[in-house]
Write a protein that holds these residues in place. Structure first.
Motif, PDB file in Angstrom:
ATOM      1  N   VAL A   1      47.822  23.289  38.423  1.00  0.00           N
ATOM      2  CA  VAL A   1      47.322  22.086  37.746  1.00  0.00           C
ATOM      3  C   VAL A   1      46.600  22.468  36.458  1.00  0.00           C
ATOM      4  CG1 VAL A   1      45.668  20.183  37.929  1.00  0.00           C
ATOM      5  CG2 VAL A   1      47.229  20.658  39.817  1.00  0.00           C
ATOM      6  N   GLY A   2      45.812  23.559  36.508  1.00  0.00           N
ATOM      7  CA  GLY A   2      45.125  24.015  35.291  1.00  0.00           C
ATOM      8  C   GLY A   2      46.115  24.384  34.203  1.00  0.00           C
ATOM      9  N   GLY A   3      47.186  25.105  34.593  1.00  0.00           N
ATOM     10  CA  GLY A   3      48.229  25.448  33.621  1.00  0.00           C
ATOM     11  C   GLY A   3      48.910  24.216  33.064  1.00  0.00           C
ATOM     12  N   LEU A   4      49.164  23.253  33.946  1.00  0.00           N
ATOM     13  CA  LEU A   4      49.802  22.006  33.507  1.00  0.00           C
ATOM     14  C   LEU A   4      48.898  21.246  32.544  1.00  0.00           C
ATOM     15  CD1 LEU A   4      52.157  20.039  33.778  1.00  0.00           C
ATOM     16  CD2 LEU A   4      50.983  19.013  35.723  1.00  0.00           C
ATOM     17  N   LEU A   5      47.602  21.197  32.850  1.00  0.00           N
ATOM     18  CA  LEU A   5      46.663  20.505  31.957  1.00  0.00           C
ATOM     19  C   LEU A   5      46.599  21.195  30.597  1.00  0.00           C
ATOM     20  CD1 LEU A   5      43.719  19.582  34.354  1.00  0.00           C
ATOM     21  CD2 LEU A   5      45.391  18.053  33.308  1.00  0.00           C
ATOM     22  N   GLU A   6      46.602  22.526  30.594  1.00  0.00           N
ATOM     23  CA  GLU A   6      46.596  23.249  29.310  1.00  0.00           C
ATOM     24  C   GLU A   6      47.855  22.934  28.525  1.00  0.00           C
ATOM     25  OE1 GLU A   6      46.057  27.423  29.955  1.00  0.00           O
ATOM     26  OE2 GLU A   6      44.102  27.153  30.918  1.00  0.00           O
ATOM     27  N   LEU A   7      48.998  22.902  29.221  1.00  0.00           N
ATOM     28  CA  LEU A   7      50.262  22.593  28.560  1.00  0.00           C
ATOM     29  C   LEU A   7      50.249  21.177  27.998  1.00  0.00           C
ATOM     30  CD1 LEU A   7      53.172  23.461  27.906  1.00  0.00           C
ATOM     31  CD2 LEU A   7      53.828  22.561  30.135  1.00  0.00           C
ATOM     32  N   VAL A   8      49.739  20.237  28.778  1.00  0.00           N
ATOM     33  CA  VAL A   8      49.666  18.841  28.316  1.00  0.00           C
ATOM     34  C   VAL A   8      48.729  18.734  27.110  1.00  0.00           C
ATOM     35  CG1 VAL A   8      48.851  16.539  28.953  1.00  0.00           C
ATOM     36  CG2 VAL A   8      50.333  17.808  30.502  1.00  0.00           C
ATOM     37  N   ASP A   9      47.594  19.433  27.162  1.00  0.00           N
ATOM     38  CA  ASP A   9      46.667  19.421  26.021  1.00  0.00           C
ATOM     39  C   ASP A   9      47.324  19.992  24.777  1.00  0.00           C
ATOM     40  OD1 ASP A   9      44.630  18.236  27.438  1.00  0.00           O
ATOM     41  OD2 ASP A   9      43.582  20.117  27.871  1.00  0.00           O
ATOM     42  N   GLN A  10      48.049  21.096  24.956  1.00  0.00           N
ATOM     43  CA  GLN A  10      48.736  21.721  23.820  1.00  0.00           C
ATOM     44  C   GLN A  10      49.787  20.769  23.244  1.00  0.00           C
ATOM     45  OE1 GLN A  10      50.736  25.360  24.805  1.00  0.00           O
ATOM     46  NE2 GLN A  10      51.415  25.732  22.737  1.00  0.00           N
ATOM     47  N   LEU A  11      50.550  20.125  24.121  1.00  0.00           N
ATOM     48  CA  LEU A  11      51.556  19.169  23.653  1.00  0.00           C
ATOM     49  C   LEU A  11      50.903  17.986  22.954  1.00  0.00           C
ATOM     50  CD1 LEU A  11      54.071  19.167  26.643  1.00  0.00           C
ATOM     51  CD2 LEU A  11      54.400  20.166  24.376  1.00  0.00           C
ATOM     52  N   ALA A  12      49.761  17.540  23.464  1.00  0.00           N
ATOM     53  CA  ALA A  12      49.054  16.431  22.822  1.00  0.00           C
ATOM     54  C   ALA A  12      48.590  16.829  21.427  1.00  0.00           C
ATOM     55  CB  ALA A  12      47.866  16.004  23.682  1.00  0.00           C
ATOM     56  N   LYS A  13      48.079  18.069  21.290  1.00  0.00           N
ATOM     57  CA  LYS A  13      47.649  18.536  19.971  1.00  0.00           C
ATOM     58  C   LYS A  13      48.838  18.627  19.020  1.00  0.00           C
ATOM     59  CE  LYS A  13      43.631  21.142  21.571  1.00  0.00           C
ATOM     60  NZ  LYS A  13      43.072  22.471  21.819  1.00  0.00           N
TER      61      LYS A  13
END
Length: 132
Positions: free
Chosen positions: A51-63
């Protein structure tokens, strides 16, 4: 019979014939529960990592999406400013054309006036020559 009396007192013998306070079956269930809990905690830890990796990926995609959005807004604003500049340039050129047309008309009128003066002067010269 001794086992029954000890069992009633809450004392039991395990497989190694050691005296235990807990029933061996309860001890086995407790051990199994402990292992299941450990497995569950390990799985929860893995889940949290995922989940932490997924959240980082989602944050990166959002940026990245935000950056692309800003680029698109910048490009749109640039196009709008270019269009306004072209419109202003077109108006300036139309004003210049109107000014040049007016200047051409003045020159045409001046030319006609000069042609008339030249014709009058030529006529005057011709009359002057014929009188002599």
């Amino acid at each position: 019979m001794a086992k029954d009396i000890l069992g009633e007192a809450g004392l039991h013998f395990d497989e190694l014939n050691k005296l235990r306070v807990l029933d061996p079956e309860v001890t086995q269930q407790t051990t199994e529960l402990k292992e299941e809990c450990k497995d569950f905690v390990d799985k929860i830890g893995q889940f949290q990592k995922i989940v932490g990796g997924l959240l980082e990926l989602v944050d990166q995609l959002a940026k990245e999406a935000e950056n692309e959005k800003m680029k698109a807004i910048g490009a749109r604003n640039l196009l709008k400013s270019i269009a306004k500049q072209r419109e202003a340039q077109q108006q300036q050129l139309q004003a210049l054309i109107a000014e040049k047309k007016m200047q051409l008309e003045r020159y045409r009128v001046e030319y006609e006036a000069l042609c008339k003066v030249e014709a009058e002067q030529n006529e005057f010269i011709d009359q002057f020559i014929f009188q002599k």
